[in-house]
Structure formats: C-alpha cells, structure tokens
Write a protein that holds these residues in place. Structure first.
Motif, mmCIF file in Angstrom:
data_model
loop_
_atom_site.group_PDB
_atom_site.id
_atom_site.type_symbol
_atom_site.label_atom_id
_atom_site.label_comp_id
_atom_site.label_asym_id
_atom_site.label_seq_id
_atom_site.Cartn_x
_atom_site.Cartn_y
_atom_site.Cartn_z
ATOM 1 N N ASP A 1 0.112 1.541 -0.838
ATOM 2 C CA ASP A 1 -0.812 2.599 -1.185
ATOM 3 C C ASP A 1 -1.705 2.092 -2.389
ATOM 4 O OD1 ASP A 1 0.790 3.039 -3.373
ATOM 5 O OD2 ASP A 1 1.225 5.097 -2.282
ATOM 6 N N THR B 1 1.592 -5.658 5.074
ATOM 7 C CA THR B 1 1.477 -4.315 5.645
ATOM 8 C C THR B 1 2.477 -4.115 6.798
ATOM 9 O OG1 THR B 1 -0.119 -5.235 7.420
ATOM 10 C CG2 THR B 1 -0.960 -4.295 5.374
ATOM 11 N N LYS C 1 -5.911 2.174 -4.225
ATOM 12 C CA LYS C 1 -7.439 2.174 -4.173
ATOM 13 C C LYS C 1 -7.999 1.102 -3.818
ATOM 14 C CE LYS C 1 -7.445 5.832 -7.519
ATOM 15 N NZ LYS C 1 -7.544 7.088 -7.117
ATOM 16 N N GLN D 1 -9.882 -0.878 9.222
ATOM 17 C CA GLN D 1 -8.865 -2.004 9.244
ATOM 18 C C GLN D 1 -9.245 -3.086 8.634
ATOM 19 O OE1 GLN D 1 -6.297 -2.738 9.822
ATOM 20 N NE2 GLN D 1 -5.590 -3.140 11.941
ATOM 21 N N ASN E 1 5.918 -0.968 0.519
ATOM 22 C CA ASN E 1 5.062 0.137 0.810
ATOM 23 C C ASN E 1 3.977 0.049 -0.020
ATOM 24 O OD1 ASN E 1 4.527 2.859 1.292
ATOM 25 N ND2 ASN E 1 5.464 3.359 -0.645
ATOM 26 N N ARG F 1 -7.526 1.298 5.768
ATOM 27 C CA ARG F 1 -7.171 2.848 5.985
ATOM 28 C C ARG F 1 -5.913 2.862 7.080
ATOM 29 N NH1 ARG F 1 -12.792 6.119 5.880
ATOM 30 N NH2 ARG F 1 -12.666 6.494 3.629
ATOM 31 N N MET F 2 -6.177 1.962 7.981
ATOM 32 C CA MET F 2 -4.928 1.889 9.020
ATOM 33 C C MET F 2 -3.606 1.364 8.750
ATOM 34 S SD MET F 2 -6.900 1.241 12.586
ATOM 35 C CE MET F 2 -5.518 1.015 13.477
ATOM 36 N N ASN F 3 -3.851 0.392 7.967
ATOM 37 C CA ASN F 3 -2.513 -0.561 7.693
ATOM 38 C C ASN F 3 -2.054 -0.608 6.239
ATOM 39 O OD1 ASN F 3 -3.714 -1.959 10.355
ATOM 40 N ND2 ASN F 3 -1.498 -2.518 10.360
ATOM 41 N N HIS G 1 -2.939 1.775 3.906
ATOM 42 C CA HIS G 1 -3.076 3.306 3.519
ATOM 43 C C HIS G 1 -3.853 3.474 2.368
ATOM 44 C CE1 HIS G 1 -0.843 4.057 6.975
ATOM 45 N NE2 HIS G 1 0.183 3.006 6.529
ATOM 46 N N TYR G 2 -5.013 2.611 1.847
ATOM 47 C CA TYR G 2 -5.784 2.692 0.846
ATOM 48 C C TYR G 2 -6.701 3.826 0.752
ATOM 49 C CZ TYR G 2 -3.876 -1.551 -1.392
ATOM 50 O OH TYR G 2 -3.428 -2.739 -2.114
ATOM 51 N N ASP G 3 -6.854 4.413 -0.324
ATOM 52 C CA ASP G 3 -8.067 5.376 -0.400
ATOM 53 C C ASP G 3 -9.360 4.638 -0.851
ATOM 54 O OD1 ASP G 3 -6.660 7.772 -0.164
ATOM 55 O OD2 ASP G 3 -5.887 7.609 -2.025
#
Length: 177
Positions: free
Chosen positions: A112, A104, A114, A138, A110, A141-143, A145-147
C-alpha cells in the motif's frame, strides 16, 4: 517517507526526466528520501509467468527488476513517469511494470502507499485519457492498492522548459508527498 521514482524515458535529460526531477525536488524539500531509477540504466528481463512468486518465494529472475521491485515494496510511495510511445508507456518500463506481479502476488508482501504519475506525449489535451485511466486502475489500484496522489499530463510537448506551468505542477505534486 521513502519514495521510489521510475523514469521511463530511455533518454536522460528528456522532458520526462526534467519533470521527474521537479517532482523529486518538491518531495525532498518536504524531507522525504527519494531513490530515482532511469529505465535505460536497468537490466530487466520479462516476467516468465512461472508462478514462483505466488508461492511466496522470490522471483527467479535475479536482475535489476528484482532489486527495484523489492525496493518499491519496502517504500511508502512511487513516482512513475513515462513518455507515451505508440499509445502506451515505453516498452522497457512496461517490462518492469510487468515484474510488479512478483510483489503484488507474493502472499508475504503487503503493498500500500501513494503513487504519482507523469505522462508526456505529443497528443492533444485529453487524447490519452483512457490509457492514463487504465494505467491508474491496473496495476496501482487493483493490485497494489495505492492511493493516487496526482497525475501530471503534458501533451503537445516540445521543450518542457517552454511550459513553466508544467514544471511548477510537477514540483507541487512532489510537495504533496
């Protein structure tokens, strides 16, 4: 879609393992490729906070943690499943999750995708909601950037085969991928 599944129970064929397999079954029926790792089979050293990854180089720890985190970075989705032991995910899984720092914070990776989460525990419904919420924020979402695709939360457990609705729920979450 390429999915990595992390089974955080130290016991194979545990309730957590059974639910992961149901989620995987649903995802594979939709044509996705899933690689499953059982935390008890991995050798993962704790992060040393040396900062090598921040400079864009690989983690200095050449173990299963390096291999698995790179596979996560190259995948489209992640399933993380853990029993809650003494209020948190299992210690062995937490050591691996700490190693996510190496992917991360590397400027050349990069992230991203799910994530779907499975929590099994002996607490009553809602007992661990605040911990589950924190885990979503954490690192996912924060590090990373997963949905968040979904969460399967199974409290008051016993044998999961006695809760067919939870087996169906895990399978249906797998179908969402």
């Amino acid at each position: 879609m390429k999915i990595v599944a992390l089974m955080g129970s130290p016991r194979k064929n545990s309730n957590t393992d059974v639910l992961v397999d149901e989620m995987i079954r649903g995802a594979e029926e939709n044509g996705h490729i899933v690689t499953k790792y059982c935390i008890g089979d991995l050798v993962v050293s704790p992060c040393r906070a040396c900062g090598t990854c921040i400079s864009g180089r690989d983690c200095v720890l050449d173990d299963d943690g390096l291999r698995v985190t790179h596979e996560i970075a190259e995948s489209d989705a992640l399933v993380l499943a853990t029993p809650i032991y003494f209020g948190q995910m299992t210690g062995a899984l937490k050591v691996l999750v700490d190693r996510f720092f190496g992917i991360t914070n590397n400027p050349f990776i990069n992230l991203d995708g799910k994530v779907a989460l499975i929590f099994t525990h002996l607490g009553p419904r809602g007992y661990y909601d605040s911990y589950i919420d924190l885990t979503v924020v954490q690192p996912f979402r924060m590090n990373m950037h997963y949905d968040l695709l979904d969460i399967v939360d199974v409290g008051d457990l016993g044998n999961v085969y006695n809760q067919p609705d939870k087996l169906v729920e895990a399978y249906n979450v797998g179908k969402k991928f």
